[in-house]
Motif scaffolding. Sequence first.
Motif, PDB file in Angstrom:
ATOM      1  N   VAL A   1       0.843  -1.201   0.000  1.00  0.00           N
ATOM      2  CA  VAL A   1       0.000   0.000   0.000  1.00  0.00           C
ATOM      3  C   VAL A   1       0.880   1.254   0.000  1.00  0.00           C
ATOM      4  N   PHE A   2       1.928   1.244   0.818  1.00  0.00           N
ATOM      5  CA  PHE A   2       2.841   2.391   0.855  1.00  0.00           C
ATOM      6  C   PHE A   2       3.462   2.634  -0.517  1.00  0.00           C
ATOM      7  N   TYR A   3       3.962   1.570  -1.129  1.00  0.00           N
ATOM      8  CA  TYR A   3       4.565   1.684  -2.461  1.00  0.00           C
ATOM      9  C   TYR A   3       3.541   2.206  -3.474  1.00  0.00           C
ATOM     10  N   ASP A   4       2.351   1.656  -3.435  1.00  0.00           N
ATOM     11  CA  ASP A   4       1.309   2.047  -4.392  1.00  0.00           C
ATOM     12  C   ASP A   4       0.929   3.523  -4.216  1.00  0.00           C
ATOM     13  N   VAL A   5       0.786   3.967  -2.985  1.00  0.00           N
ATOM     14  CA  VAL A   5       0.424   5.363  -2.726  1.00  0.00           C
ATOM     15  C   VAL A   5       1.535   6.299  -3.192  1.00  0.00           C
ATOM     16  N   VAL A   6       2.772   5.966  -2.865  1.00  0.00           N
ATOM     17  CA  VAL A   6       3.901   6.808  -3.294  1.00  0.00           C
ATOM     18  C   VAL A   6       3.967   6.867  -4.818  1.00  0.00           C
ATOM     19  N   MET A   7       3.845   5.734  -5.470  1.00  0.00           N
ATOM     20  CA  MET A   7       3.917   5.716  -6.937  1.00  0.00           C
ATOM     21  C   MET A   7       2.757   6.494  -7.560  1.00  0.00           C
ATOM     22  N   ARG A   8       1.572   6.351  -6.998  1.00  0.00           N
ATOM     23  CA  ARG A   8       0.406   7.006  -7.580  1.00  0.00           C
ATOM     24  C   ARG A   8       0.445   8.515  -7.391  1.00  0.00           C
ATOM     25  N   TYR A   9       0.758   8.962  -6.172  1.00  0.00           N
ATOM     26  CA  TYR A   9       0.661  10.397  -5.892  1.00  0.00           C
ATOM     27  C   TYR A   9       1.965  11.160  -6.148  1.00  0.00           C
ATOM     28  N   ALA A  10       3.092  10.510  -5.995  1.00  0.00           N
ATOM     29  CA  ALA A  10       4.360  11.212  -6.232  1.00  0.00           C
ATOM     30  C   ALA A  10       4.799  11.130  -7.690  1.00  0.00           C
ATOM     31  N   PHE A  11       4.466  10.020  -8.349  1.00  0.00           N
ATOM     32  CA  PHE A  11       4.948   9.817  -9.717  1.00  0.00           C
ATOM     33  C   PHE A  11       3.829   9.610 -10.735  1.00  0.00           C
ATOM     34  N   SER A  12       2.582   9.726 -10.309  1.00  0.00           N
ATOM     35  CA  SER A  12       1.413   9.515 -11.183  1.00  0.00           C
ATOM     36  C   SER A  12       1.516   8.206 -11.963  1.00  0.00           C
ATOM     37  N   ALA A  13       1.937   7.167 -11.268  1.00  0.00           N
ATOM     38  CA  ALA A  13       2.134   5.860 -11.911  1.00  0.00           C
ATOM     39  C   ALA A  13       1.460   4.768 -11.073  1.00  0.00           C
ATOM     40  N   GLY A  14       0.142   4.741 -11.124  1.00  0.00           N
ATOM     41  CA  GLY A  14      -0.588   3.708 -10.401  1.00  0.00           C
ATOM     42  C   GLY A  14      -0.482   2.365 -11.103  1.00  0.00           C
ATOM     43  N   SER A  15      -0.792   1.306 -10.383  1.00  0.00           N
ATOM     44  CA  SER A  15      -0.677  -0.038 -10.933  1.00  0.00           C
ATOM     45  C   SER A  15      -1.891  -0.869 -10.522  1.00  0.00           C
ATOM     46  N   VAL A  16      -2.562  -1.424 -11.513  1.00  0.00           N
ATOM     47  CA  VAL A  16      -3.691  -2.299 -11.247  1.00  0.00           C
ATOM     48  C   VAL A  16      -3.211  -3.536 -10.477  1.00  0.00           C
ATOM     49  N   ALA A  17      -2.069  -4.062 -10.864  1.00  0.00           N
ATOM     50  CA  ALA A  17      -1.533  -5.252 -10.200  1.00  0.00           C
ATOM     51  C   ALA A  17      -1.278  -4.989  -8.715  1.00  0.00           C
ATOM     52  N   MET A  18      -0.754  -3.811  -8.379  1.00  0.00           N
ATOM     53  CA  MET A  18      -0.502  -3.478  -6.971  1.00  0.00           C
ATOM     54  C   MET A  18      -1.817  -3.363  -6.200  1.00  0.00           C
TER      55      MET A  18
END
Length: 181
Positions: free
Chosen positions: A33-50
């Motif tokens: 969840v931490f990785y997914d949130v950081v990727m989504r909000y800091a890098f605009s790179a969300g992942s369906v798999a995550m």
Amino acid sequence: MRMLQGIERNIGRLSGAAGRLAGWLCLAMILVVFYDVVMRYAFSAGSVAMQELEWHLFASMFLLGAAYTMREDGNVRVDIFYAKMTARKAALVNIAGTILFVFPMCLLIIYSSYDFVGYSYRIGEVSPDPGGLSYRFLIKAVLPVAFALVFLQGIGVILRNLPVLIKRGERQMVPSGEESA
């Protein structure tokens, strides 16, 4: 009686191992969840798999933790009444509740999930979402495994409460898998 206590202790150890696994799954879920949130909000790179992995980990953690919770006597019940019962009545409630509710529910879910998991495996089910996880049968297989563990722990609950009925002794509050001092 010692043989029954040994069986109950071994069932408790198995439930304890499932509980420890649930704890590690909780840690893994927090990291995902931490990785997914950081990727989504800091890098605009969300992942369906995550995102799918998050709910797979949560479901596994919840299901595998059920037997451990039962072992530790942390299951939900109306404690306001239960706490006022004699040891004998509490043991009767534990045994009757296990036989009347836990066992039928576990058997129904194990039986029903057999085809559910098997079909998923046979068709090679994958996520319907692009970029989702493969091998959907793995998460579905946790269902019968978890309820088999709950069923076994139900046997442990009965074995833990039988001496109270037989000896008319005090309620044994030592969790399964641990030695009493």
